[in-house]
Design an enzyme around this catalytic site. Sequence first.
Site, PDB file in Angstrom:
ATOM      1  N   GLU A  45      63.586   7.970  33.026  1.00 52.74           N
ATOM      2  CA  GLU A  45      61.815   8.076  31.880  1.00 52.74           C
ATOM      3  C   GLU A  45      61.857   6.627  31.567  1.00 52.74           C
ATOM      4  O   GLU A  45      62.434   5.844  31.133  1.00 52.74           O
ATOM      5  CB  GLU A  45      62.192   9.086  31.343  1.00 52.74           C
ATOM      6  CG  GLU A  45      61.422   8.932  30.120  1.00 52.74           C
ATOM      7  CD  GLU A  45      61.017   9.535  28.543  1.00 52.74           C
ATOM      8  OE1 GLU A  45      61.501  10.310  28.471  1.00 52.74           O
ATOM      9  OE2 GLU A  45      59.690  10.023  28.469  1.00 52.74           O
ATOM     10  N   ARG A  57      78.366  13.133  31.161  1.00 49.90           N
ATOM     11  CA  ARG A  57      77.619  12.267  30.574  1.00 49.90           C
ATOM     12  C   ARG A  57      79.235  11.414  30.075  1.00 49.90           C
ATOM     13  O   ARG A  57      79.656  11.285  29.676  1.00 49.90           O
ATOM     14  CB  ARG A  57      77.177  12.181  29.281  1.00 49.90           C
ATOM     15  CG  ARG A  57      75.661  12.801  28.994  1.00 49.90           C
ATOM     16  CD  ARG A  57      75.569  13.212  27.681  1.00 49.90           C
ATOM     17  NE  ARG A  57      74.356  12.072  26.729  1.00 49.90           N
ATOM     18  CZ  ARG A  57      73.145  12.087  28.164  1.00 49.90           C
ATOM     19  NH1 ARG A  57      72.709  12.702  28.542  1.00 49.90           N
ATOM     20  NH2 ARG A  57      72.374  11.025  27.824  1.00 49.90           N
ATOM     21  N   LYS A 105      69.065   6.107  24.277  1.00 50.51           N
ATOM     22  CA  LYS A 105      67.963   5.097  24.039  1.00 50.51           C
ATOM     23  C   LYS A 105      66.995   5.647  22.918  1.00 50.51           C
ATOM     24  O   LYS A 105      66.215   4.652  22.417  1.00 50.51           O
ATOM     25  CB  LYS A 105      66.765   5.808  25.787  1.00 50.51           C
ATOM     26  CG  LYS A 105      67.050   4.685  27.076  1.00 50.51           C
ATOM     27  CD  LYS A 105      66.479   5.023  27.508  1.00 50.51           C
ATOM     28  CE  LYS A 105      66.552   6.649  28.229  1.00 50.51           C
ATOM     29  NZ  LYS A 105      65.477   6.753  29.698  1.00 50.51           N
TER      30      LYS A 105
HETATM   31  P1  ATP Z   1      68.757   8.471  26.752  1.00 52.63           P
HETATM   32  O1  ATP Z   1      69.369   9.976  25.867  1.00 52.63           O
HETATM   33  O2  ATP Z   1      70.493   7.685  26.994  1.00 52.63           O
HETATM   34  O3  ATP Z   1      67.784   8.585  26.981  1.00 52.63           O
HETATM   35  P2  ATP Z   1      68.161  10.437  29.129  1.00 52.63           P
HETATM   36  O4  ATP Z   1      69.444  11.353  30.303  1.00 52.63           O
HETATM   37  O5  ATP Z   1      67.505  10.832  28.135  1.00 52.63           O
HETATM   38  O6  ATP Z   1      68.983   9.917  27.954  1.00 52.63           O
HETATM   39  P3  ATP Z   1      67.376   9.099  30.853  1.00 52.63           P
HETATM   40  O7  ATP Z   1      66.174   8.211  31.898  1.00 52.63           O
HETATM   41  O8  ATP Z   1      66.273  10.287  31.887  1.00 52.63           O
HETATM   42  O9  ATP Z   1      68.122   8.838  30.069  1.00 52.63           O
HETATM   43  O10 ATP Z   1      68.218   9.300  32.343  1.00 52.63           O
HETATM   44  C1  ATP Z   1      67.912   9.411  33.728  1.00 52.63           C
HETATM   45  C2  ATP Z   1      69.792   9.161  34.277  1.00 52.63           C
HETATM   46  O11 ATP Z   1      70.639   8.830  34.094  1.00 52.63           O
HETATM   47  C3  ATP Z   1      69.725  11.085  33.985  1.00 52.63           C
HETATM   48  O12 ATP Z   1      70.228  11.595  35.600  1.00 52.63           O
HETATM   49  C4  ATP Z   1      70.671  10.739  33.612  1.00 52.63           C
HETATM   50  O13 ATP Z   1      71.497  12.028  33.259  1.00 52.63           O
HETATM   51  C5  ATP Z   1      71.193   9.890  33.184  1.00 52.63           C
HETATM   52  N1  ATP Z   1      72.393   9.410  32.011  1.00 52.63           N
HETATM   53  C6  ATP Z   1      71.898   8.812  30.840  1.00 52.63           C
HETATM   54  N2  ATP Z   1      72.709   8.703  30.256  1.00 52.63           N
HETATM   55  C7  ATP Z   1      74.145   9.236  30.888  1.00 52.63           C
HETATM   56  C8  ATP Z   1      75.129   9.195  30.465  1.00 52.63           C
HETATM   57  N3  ATP Z   1      75.434   8.541  29.086  1.00 52.63           N
HETATM   58  N4  ATP Z   1      75.891   9.468  30.964  1.00 52.63           N
HETATM   59  C9  ATP Z   1      76.048   9.833  33.433  1.00 52.63           C
HETATM   60  N5  ATP Z   1      74.788   9.606  33.600  1.00 52.63           N
HETATM   61  C10 ATP Z   1      73.487   9.453  31.721  1.00 52.63           C
HETATM   62 MG    MG Z   2      65.817  11.495  28.133  1.00 52.58          MG
END
Ligand code: ATP
Ligand code: MG
Length: 551
Positions: free
Chosen positions: A33, A258, A268
């Site tokens: 995102e 994760r 984020k």
């Molecule tokens: P955040 O909570 O940091 O915003 P998110 O999962 O909401 O993380 P996205 O932008 O939706 O962030 O993530 C894009 C991709 O990266 C998704 O497929 C997510 O599962 C993966 N991802 C995000 N954080 C991690 C992590 N700590 N370890 C492994 N994969 C991750």
């Molecule tokens: Mg997210």
Amino acid sequence: MSIESTNFIRQIVARDIAAGKNDGRVVTRFPPEPNGYLHIGHAKSICLNFGIADSYGGACNLRFDDTNPEKENIEYADSIKRDVQWLGHEWRNLCYASGYFERLHGFAVELIEKGMAYVDSLTPEEIREHRGTLTEPGRESPFRDRGVGENLDLFARMRAGEFGDGEHSLRARIDMASGNINMRDPVIYRIRHASHWRSGDKWCIYPMYDFTQCLSDALEGVTHSLCTLEFEDHRPLYDWVLDNVDVPCHPQQIEFGRLNLNYTVMSKRLLNRLVQERYVAGWDDPRLPTISGLRRRGFTPASIRNFCERIGVTKSDGMVEMGVLEHAVREDLDNDAERRMGVLRPLKVIIDNYPANRIEELVARNHPKRPEFGERSIPFSREIYIERDDFMEDPPKKYFRLAPGREVRLRYGYYITCREVIKNEAGEVVELRCTYDPETKGGTSPDGRKVKGTMHWVCAENAVDAEVRVYDRLFQSANPTSENFLNQLNPHSLEVLRHCKLEPDLANAAIESRYQLERQGYFCIDADSDALHPVLNRTVTLRDSWAKQAA
Ligand code: ATP
Ligand code: MG
């Protein structure tokens, strides 16, 4: 193509190819995102998705999952593209969930027509209250049995902007008694009167994550949709949507653990607060675990890829020590970074028996194990700087560096002996008077005399004045939480050393180039540098200082 070690997802993909599933095609995607910069956790997902596509002759798309207009913008999207490319990956297609808004709307209408979705007029709070808990079933909304015609009409008017935010929503009609709360008539569209960074004001209804993700995957022909473990309970919904609308294919969702790193935060949302509330200098602050922060700190793309390879991919969330990440960059830079000399906390040394106007050029190797990196010359003269820590007036027994009457070796240079200690009025040592032995050039003595200490130094006359930024962990606590993280910040996470002295060769070092300063660690030239005044970030020490601190 590098040979990656296998993991359970690779095994699934290999098995699918062998079985001829998806006609042997492999398509993955990385779906961030654009609501912040990428962090090292995303790097894990990037390496996995792009790595699998590479290994099996497939493709990986970069897809912006942009369905929350208030939080997303083009700066974030641009930074994400830059970071993915910097990590060394190429996407097949650049895609946007917002690019599918019209088609997603069509799928929603299809569900309504099949009696599988309805417009609910409960408020968001009421919907939450009706949802039930893990132990109690949910309650059905009084609007659940609206007729298809009424639903279509209301949904059209939602799209047309006749209602305010939250007045209505579109819900999938599944099962309010399901043991899986995600299946209790999840909301799939909500009203949001907000401008979107790509679609502008065209839409005022936006699809929810669970509805968007599976359909976007299907529209792109994704075969393996990899996501983190928290979506395991969403998989039945992922499959339900794809089973109930007319899509070209049905991707397989596979969840993995994760990445969590200690002594930092990775969400984020929390990173955004650190940036917006100015606890750090920006998204690329070298203390942050963002890709751009790590890059500015001096991490190489290879070091991050190696780190991701080393931590592996499993079916459980793990906490990884910061030391593992640092080890990866240390290993890479040990191999690839040229060596230089620099004094971080200078102490002037005058070599009394060295001719006043002479500057001689000594020869130094750029890398101890890589002759192809060549040699450079470094000036030597009567006045030099040494590291303050390399002198002690009253040294303990095992101290082998400089002390009154003590002889040491200057790296690439001569043996010097300390003859006199000059102090200021406050009693602080400000200068040392030494003598050198002209017979010891290059670091050996013809009479076989041994010295125990070898020290780095810089010629005073043409030393480059530099600022060096030394970083420590950003948090004091190994596991800062969203509740306490602002109280857990380490007040000493950044130490700025001004008037450090570097050998002249570093005056024109390129931004982002990386060096080992002998005995000090690995450093990277920061973008804040100018031609006369380099700024260096310490990437990492030569040894694992984290383990030492913990002891
Ligand atoms: P955040 O909570 O940091 O915003 P998110 O999962 O909401 O993380 P996205 O932008 O939706 O962030 O993530 C894009 C991709 O990266 C998704 O497929 C997510 O599962 C993966 N991802 C995000 N954080 C991690 C992590 N700590 N370890 C492994 N994969 C991750
Ligand atoms: Mg997210």
